[in-house]
Scaffold this active site. Sequence first.
Site, PDB file in Angstrom:
ATOM      1  CD  GLU A 113      -2.926  -1.114   0.173  1.00 55.69           C
ATOM      2  OE1 GLU A 113      -3.104  -0.049  -0.459  1.00 55.69           O
ATOM      3  OE2 GLU A 113      -3.556  -2.155  -0.064  1.00 55.69           O
ATOM      4  CB  CYS A 142      -5.750  -3.655   6.422  1.00 60.54           C
ATOM      5  SG  CYS A 142      -6.074  -5.422   6.465  1.00 60.54           S
ATOM      6  CG  HIS A 173      -4.297  -5.301   1.626  1.00 64.22           C
ATOM      7  ND1 HIS A 173      -4.533  -3.943   1.625  1.00 64.22           N
ATOM      8  CD2 HIS A 173      -5.036  -5.798   2.655  1.00 64.22           C
ATOM      9  CE1 HIS A 173      -5.378  -3.640   2.616  1.00 64.22           C
ATOM     10  NE2 HIS A 173      -5.691  -4.755   3.245  1.00 64.22           N
TER      11      HIS A 173
END
Length: 195
Positions: A78, A139, A163
Amino acid sequence: MKKVLLTGFAPFGGENVNPSWLAVSQLPDIPGLEIVKRELPVSFYGAAKQLAGLMDEIQPDYVVSVGQAAGRKAVTPELVAINLMSGTDADGVSMEDAKIAIGGENALFSTLPVNEMVEAAKQAGVPAQRSLSAGAYVCNCVMYTALCYAKLRKIPAKCGFIHVPMIPEQTQEKPIPSLPLEEITKALEAMLACL
């Protein structure tokens, strides 16, 4: 030797496993890194509190958290975490557009070498791509907490989030993409070798 705090999540949403923790727990040793592995609860407050405590206790050079993203086909580091919580966690706590940190910045960027990590996973033969949204669930909360806490406490740790897709065992009766656990683990190994 660089110290890495590496976290995955416990199972949630009726699942018996969480590929994030399975991959983290079976990750082999990586030369030059001391990896401390911990499992976090799928809980907005519980995960954030536990992570902050681990950062104080371990004093890592890197904080890399891993979580499951149903529907994704690739392993996706991310780029951005947002100061927002939405959804109902495993503790039954419901959030609707709540702030993670009152007065905190709206968004924080990963301090990990995201693009380099994507390329390393691809070189290892695993589908990988950069993601621009960690969502607004636990998350994202963990990623934002790590970055915010490191900044506030002046902890010189580089922080980010990866992820991973579901594994085939989870998707046998669902039309959802998956990736074998060995592939996910191989991607994480390649990505962490970039640190």
